[in-house]
Design an enzyme around this catalytic site. Structure first.
Site, mmCIF file in Angstrom:
data_model
loop_
_atom_site.group_PDB
_atom_site.id
_atom_site.type_symbol
_atom_site.label_atom_id
_atom_site.label_comp_id
_atom_site.label_asym_id
_atom_site.label_seq_id
_atom_site.Cartn_x
_atom_site.Cartn_y
_atom_site.Cartn_z
ATOM 1 N N CYS A 79 -41.773 -37.566 -44.793
ATOM 2 C CA CYS A 79 -42.621 -38.723 -44.521
ATOM 3 C C CYS A 79 -44.089 -38.374 -44.780
ATOM 4 O O CYS A 79 -44.590 -37.378 -44.263
ATOM 5 C CB CYS A 79 -42.440 -39.152 -43.065
ATOM 6 N N CYS A 85 -48.520 -39.406 -37.564
ATOM 7 C CA CYS A 85 -47.757 -40.412 -36.812
ATOM 8 C C CYS A 85 -47.261 -39.804 -35.497
ATOM 9 O O CYS A 85 -46.895 -38.631 -35.445
ATOM 10 C CB CYS A 85 -46.580 -40.867 -37.667
ATOM 11 N N CYS A 166 -40.071 -46.033 -42.981
ATOM 12 C CA CYS A 166 -39.812 -45.018 -41.972
ATOM 13 C C CYS A 166 -38.334 -44.685 -42.017
ATOM 14 O O CYS A 166 -37.496 -45.560 -41.819
ATOM 15 C CB CYS A 166 -40.209 -45.510 -40.583
ATOM 16 N N GLN A 290 -28.958 -47.766 -25.707
ATOM 17 C CA GLN A 290 -29.237 -46.477 -26.355
ATOM 18 C C GLN A 290 -29.681 -46.720 -27.795
ATOM 19 O O GLN A 290 -29.062 -47.520 -28.498
ATOM 20 C CB GLN A 290 -27.967 -45.628 -26.349
ATOM 21 N N TYR A 319 -26.796 -43.145 -12.222
ATOM 22 C CA TYR A 319 -27.854 -43.456 -13.199
ATOM 23 C C TYR A 319 -27.187 -44.180 -14.383
ATOM 24 O O TYR A 319 -27.319 -43.772 -15.533
ATOM 25 C CB TYR A 319 -28.563 -42.190 -13.698
ATOM 26 N N ASP A 388 -26.362 -38.970 -15.165
ATOM 27 C CA ASP A 388 -27.159 -39.063 -16.402
ATOM 28 C C ASP A 388 -28.594 -39.421 -15.996
ATOM 29 O O ASP A 388 -29.087 -40.511 -16.286
ATOM 30 C CB ASP A 388 -26.551 -40.152 -17.315
ATOM 31 N N CYS A 415 -31.317 -35.170 -20.441
ATOM 32 C CA CYS A 415 -32.278 -35.285 -21.546
ATOM 33 C C CYS A 415 -33.421 -34.309 -21.346
ATOM 34 O O CYS A 415 -34.420 -34.375 -22.044
ATOM 35 C CB CYS A 415 -32.804 -36.721 -21.634
HETATM 36 N N1 SAH Z 1 -26.301 -43.722 -18.349
HETATM 37 C C1 SAH Z 1 -27.099 -44.714 -19.005
HETATM 38 C C2 SAH Z 1 -28.614 -44.623 -18.719
HETATM 39 C C3 SAH Z 1 -29.218 -43.278 -18.593
HETATM 40 S S1 SAH Z 1 -30.981 -43.277 -18.550
HETATM 41 C C4 SAH Z 1 -26.840 -44.734 -20.486
HETATM 42 O O1 SAH Z 1 -26.204 -43.819 -21.009
HETATM 43 O O2 SAH Z 1 -27.218 -45.673 -21.155
HETATM 44 C C5 SAH Z 1 -31.312 -42.940 -16.831
HETATM 45 C C6 SAH Z 1 -31.196 -44.150 -15.945
HETATM 46 O O3 SAH Z 1 -31.439 -43.726 -14.598
HETATM 47 C C7 SAH Z 1 -32.167 -45.276 -16.217
HETATM 48 O O4 SAH Z 1 -31.445 -46.460 -16.411
HETATM 49 C C8 SAH Z 1 -33.022 -45.357 -14.935
HETATM 50 O O5 SAH Z 1 -33.396 -46.664 -14.602
HETATM 51 C C9 SAH Z 1 -32.079 -44.797 -13.908
HETATM 52 N N2 SAH Z 1 -32.678 -44.202 -12.674
HETATM 53 C C10 SAH Z 1 -33.847 -43.550 -12.547
HETATM 54 N N3 SAH Z 1 -33.988 -43.051 -11.303
HETATM 55 C C11 SAH Z 1 -32.872 -43.399 -10.608
HETATM 56 C C12 SAH Z 1 -32.405 -43.154 -9.279
HETATM 57 N N4 SAH Z 1 -33.147 -42.461 -8.407
HETATM 58 N N5 SAH Z 1 -31.208 -43.635 -8.927
HETATM 59 C C13 SAH Z 1 -30.447 -44.345 -9.807
HETATM 60 N N6 SAH Z 1 -30.838 -44.609 -11.081
HETATM 61 C C14 SAH Z 1 -32.033 -44.144 -11.497
#
Ligand code: SAH
Length: 464
Positions: A79, A85, A166, A290, A319, A388, A415
């Site tokens: 790029c 960027c 891009c 995602q 999460y 997650d 992540c």
């Molecule tokens: N598992 C999902 C999202 C993961 S991202 C997927 O794969 O698409 C992490 C997520 O955790 C977000 O949606 C965020 O809003 C949530 N989150 C952040 N802090 C949290 C908490 N204390 N308890 C529950 N969820 C939470």
């Protein structure tokens, strides 16, 4: 005694540095007289001449003047905006080298922070074609005299680098943004100015369903109606007959948050659909989804494999966002309970379950660290727990509850390798062991590292 930086380093001098590591943003790291120096664009193993552009008491930042010894991992960035960027940070590394770098980052964090010396970290699963992998792009819009600029923010600023091809965005997006740019420029409709808060067009968002090929265009404006909107609709739809949704989003606030609260659909319907695996999701402008659907499927398939379900298990998906992992696991589980702090995401999760005719999932809004101890007190247990969390990882009170609950398996999707390592350390000190560590490349050409981990109770014969 520590030497004072100011005494030994000068901004006019050129220093030669050996690069011995990389940060997760892809900056090379070296040392100069014992102090750490971060160098943009330098790779591990290289010897570079640098000029210093910033220094603090403990570190300095340099830019490359010359490279003496090139790393064999170096690649020509594809790029022209690379380096300026704010998007990609490791395009100067071959794709294979990036995957190695990500594997190594996970391994180093588990060792250094987690004290986990002997766990095997599998090679990062990369993409066969690591281009045009994103299903969503959000272009900021600016003006320069009568000219309308649509593109990406420059690194560390809100200057706009004009939209070029891009290679990580959806293929159609630069073309669509060009149609929008031409429309606003030729009609002389004003462009929003962040400093004055005046002007009309702020952002253009494009979303695409990878499996459905449905396109959504969102025009974020500081006002109510786009003048001659029907002409813009015609221009866009003539170009792409797969546009299913054109939305005007009103954002009149002085804020960095892109979307305002109100959407008006000016063409088609208010959402597009896409699939992850066989599950369908309706995606509105506000929906979290995602951004790399190809690798999401790879990641979730691993989650399903690591969960080792037989049909009798109760699973917690903590999460859970809009419930994507929950739906993926539901087919093989007795019951899945998803927990997520954002209420709108829970509403979407419930709709998604309904859309797919899935009845053995339940979604609860709240913080995992509050909801799970409460469920535990009520006698509700899980056989398998998937977490997650966001970058900050899990709260210790949640981990303590999992330790007390003793699920047969914990599947940790992370992540951020450093908080992952911290949390695994806690679980390993309290009766669990790490069985599998699999990094998955969700964001090629960036330094982001995602990994999925299988843990079981210590000494359990539970095999994958
Ligand atoms: N598992 C999902 C999202 C993961 S991202 C997927 O794969 O698409 C992490 C997520 O955790 C977000 O949606 C965020 O809003 C949530 N989150 C952040 N802090 C949290 C908490 N204390 N308890 C529950 N969820 C939470």
């Amino acid at each position: 005694m520590k030497k004072s930086f100011q005494k030994i380093l000068s901004k006019s001098e050129i220093y030669t540095i050996n690069i011995t590591g990389l940060t997760h943003e892809g900056q090379g790291v070296g040392k100069l007289d014992g102090f750490v120096v971060f160098v943009d664009g330098a790779l591990e193993g290289e010897t570079v001449d640098v000029k210093l552009i910033k220094q603090t008491k403990s570190y300095a930042v340099g830019t490359i003047v010359d490279i003496h010894r090139l790393s064999e991992k170096r690649a020509e960035p594809f790029c022209p905006a690379f380096g300026r960027c704010g998007g990609c940070s490791v395009q100067h590394m071959s794709y294979d080298a990036q995957l190695e770098f990500k594997t190594d980052t996970v391994r180093q964090n588990l060792k250094r922070i987690g004290g986990l010396e002997n766990v095997q970290v599998y090679n990062t699963i990369g993409m066969e074609k690591p281009f045009h992998y994103r299903n969503k792009v959000q272009y900021p819009v600016g003006s320069c005299g009568a000219d309308v600029k649509i593109g990406f923010y420059e690194k560390g600023s809100h200057n706009i680098i004009e939209s070029m091809e891009c290679n990580i965005q959806p293929r159609e997006s630069s073309d669509i943004s060009e149609v929008v740019r031409g429309f606003f420029a030729s009609r002389r409709i004003s462009i929003y100015n962040e400093k004055t808060g005046k002007g009309f067009l702020r952002h253009v968002m494009v979303r695409i369903g990878f499996k459905t090929n449905e396109l959504m265009v969102v025009l974020v404006v500081n006002g109510k109606k786009i003048p001659k909107a029907e002409e813009l609709v015609r221009l866009l739809c003539e170009r792409y007959e797969n546009i299913k949704s054109i939305i005007v989003n009103v954002n009149t606030r002085s804020t960095n948050i892109i979307l305002g609260d109100k959407n008006t659909c000016i063409y088609g319907q208010e959402y597009i659909s896409d699939y992850i695996g066989k599950y369908r999701f309706n995606i509105s402008p506000f929906s979290f989804f995602q951004v790399n659907p190809v690798q999401t499927e790879v990641l979730y398939s691993k989650a399903l494999e690591y969960a080792g379900l037989t049909g009798n298990e109760t699973v917690f998906d903590l999460y859970c966002g809009i419930g994507t992992i929950s739906l993926f696991l539901s087919e093989k589980a007795k019951k899945v309970i998803g927990v997520e702090v954002v209420r709108e995401a829970i509403d979407d999760a419930k709709k998604n379950a309904e859309l797919n005719g899935i009845a053995n999932v339940e979604f609860l809004a709240g913080e995992a660290e509050v909801v799970i101890p409460k469920l535990y007190d009520e006698g509700i247990r899980a056989d398998v727990v998937v977490v997650d969390p966001p970058r900050k990882g899990c709260e210790e009170v949640l981990l303590k509850t999992l330790v007390a609950m003793k699920p047969a398996r914990i599947v940790y999707v992370s992540c951020n390798p450093s908080t992952l390592a911290r949390d695994l350390k806690f679980l390993c000190e309290n009766g669990f062991e790490v069985k599998e560590v699999q990094p998955v490349d969700m964001f090629p050409w960036t330094g982001h590292v995602e990994a999925i981990i299988l843990m079981t109770k210590c000494g359990s014969e539970d095999k994958k």
